[in-house]
Motif scaffolding. Structure first.
Motif, PDB file in Angstrom:
ATOM      1  N   GLY A   1     -18.005 -28.167  40.572  1.00  0.00           N
ATOM      2  CA  GLY A   1     -18.629 -27.279  41.550  1.00  0.00           C
ATOM      3  C   GLY A   1     -17.661 -26.772  42.601  1.00  0.00           C
ATOM      4  N   ILE A   2     -16.365 -26.814  42.294  1.00  0.00           N
ATOM      5  CA  ILE A   2     -15.321 -26.395  43.229  1.00  0.00           C
ATOM      6  C   ILE A   2     -14.584 -25.198  42.624  1.00  0.00           C
ATOM      7  N   LEU A   3     -14.233 -24.241  43.474  1.00  0.00           N
ATOM      8  CA  LEU A   3     -13.475 -23.089  42.988  1.00  0.00           C
ATOM      9  C   LEU A   3     -12.059 -23.510  42.622  1.00  0.00           C
ATOM     10  N   GLU A   4     -11.620 -23.082  41.429  1.00  0.00           N
ATOM     11  CA  GLU A   4     -10.271 -23.382  40.947  1.00  0.00           C
ATOM     12  C   GLU A   4      -9.602 -22.088  40.478  1.00  0.00           C
ATOM     13  N   PRO A   5      -8.263 -22.060  40.539  1.00  0.00           N
ATOM     14  CA  PRO A   5      -7.524 -20.869  40.095  1.00  0.00           C
ATOM     15  C   PRO A   5      -7.537 -20.714  38.576  1.00  0.00           C
ATOM     16  N   VAL A   6      -7.395 -19.464  38.140  1.00  0.00           N
ATOM     17  CA  VAL A   6      -7.381 -19.141  36.715  1.00  0.00           C
ATOM     18  C   VAL A   6      -6.081 -18.418  36.375  1.00  0.00           C
ATOM     19  N   ASP A   7      -5.474 -18.790  35.245  1.00  0.00           N
ATOM     20  CA  ASP A   7      -4.337 -18.057  34.660  1.00  0.00           C
ATOM     21  C   ASP A   7      -3.159 -17.820  35.598  1.00  0.00           C
ATOM     22  N   LEU A   8      -2.731 -18.830  36.310  1.00  0.00           N
ATOM     23  CA  LEU A   8      -1.565 -18.690  37.173  1.00  0.00           C
ATOM     24  C   LEU A   8      -0.604 -19.840  36.879  1.00  0.00           C
ATOM     25  N   GLU A   9       0.646 -19.710  37.293  1.00  0.00           N
ATOM     26  CA  GLU A   9       1.642 -20.753  37.073  1.00  0.00           C
ATOM     27  C   GLU A   9       1.580 -21.800  38.177  1.00  0.00           C
ATOM     28  N   PRO A  10       1.667 -23.094  37.829  1.00  0.00           N
ATOM     29  CA  PRO A  10       1.616 -24.140  38.859  1.00  0.00           C
ATOM     30  C   PRO A  10       2.843 -24.104  39.765  1.00  0.00           C
ATOM     31  N   MET A  11       2.659 -24.607  40.982  1.00  0.00           N
ATOM     32  CA  MET A  11       3.737 -24.683  41.962  1.00  0.00           C
ATOM     33  C   MET A  11       3.699 -26.061  42.624  1.00  0.00           C
ATOM     34  N   ILE A  12       4.840 -26.501  43.111  1.00  0.00           N
ATOM     35  CA  ILE A  12       4.894 -27.755  43.869  1.00  0.00           C
ATOM     36  C   ILE A  12       4.901 -27.389  45.350  1.00  0.00           C
ATOM     37  N   PRO A  13       3.916 -27.868  46.099  1.00  0.00           N
ATOM     38  CA  PRO A  13       3.841 -27.519  47.521  1.00  0.00           C
ATOM     39  C   PRO A  13       4.859 -28.276  48.368  1.00  0.00           C
TER      40      PRO A  13
END
Length: 179
Positions: A99-111
């Motif tokens: 039930g949480i908004l998540e990103p779609v079709d993007l490359e992961p990043m390290i914060p």
């Protein structure tokens, strides 16, 4: 029922029963503390969580950081107990099974810095989350900065377990410090 499960349940009830006026007052104070933090100012890629209605609302922080041209990343579950952070793009979000908004079709990043959510926090920097272990697993091999923001009643004592990971800095709301 285990003690952490009881604390989880009690904290969710307390969060859901907060008065809007008190919640807004505490959020305003904690937003300011977070945005004034030097490590936040020095970070380029900042991980935020997409808050549920009863949680600390990260919307103000997200808007402020975007205005400062910071890169915002948000978590996405990628497997059992595992997550990665992906760039925030409001046009590329979908509702997860949690039930949480998540990103779609993007490359992961390290914060550079992670705003870590939680239900309860102790004075040593440990937290109780929702029980999935996603943040503990991620933080196990993460060496950047971590900060949590907590309402006054979320300060709790609890038994820490071997797999629990510490948050480096926690800001608790305090009327004494309020200006």
């Amino acid at each position: 029922m285990k003690r952490k499960a009881i604390t989880r349940e009690n904290m969710q009830k307390a969060l859901k029963s907060q008065k809007n006026s008190e919640k807004s007052l505490q959020e305003s104070y904690l937003n300011k503390r977070f945005l004034e933090n030097q490590q936040v100012k020095d970070s380029n890629v900042i991980a935020l969580f997409m808050s549920m209605p009863f949680e600390f609302d990260t919307t103000h922080i997200r808007k402020q950081l975007l205005e400062q041209n910071k890169i915002i990343v948000i978590p996405k579950v990628i497997g059992k107990g595992l997550m990665k952070f992906y760039p925030y793009d409001e046009k590329r979000l979908e509702l997860s099974k949690f039930g949480i908004l998540e990103p779609v079709d993007l490359e992961p990043m390290i914060p550079d810095l992670i705003l870590v959510p939680g239900l309860a926090f102790d004075r040593e920097g440990y937290r109780i989350g929702y029980g999935g272990g996603f943040y503990d697993r991620y933080l196990e091999n993460y060496y950047g900065e971590t900060i949590s923001l907590a309402f006054d009643f979320q300060k709790q004592d609890f038994q820490v377990e071997d797999f629990d990971m510490k948050v480096k800095k926690i800001y608790f709301y305090s009327r004494k410090e309020e200006k």
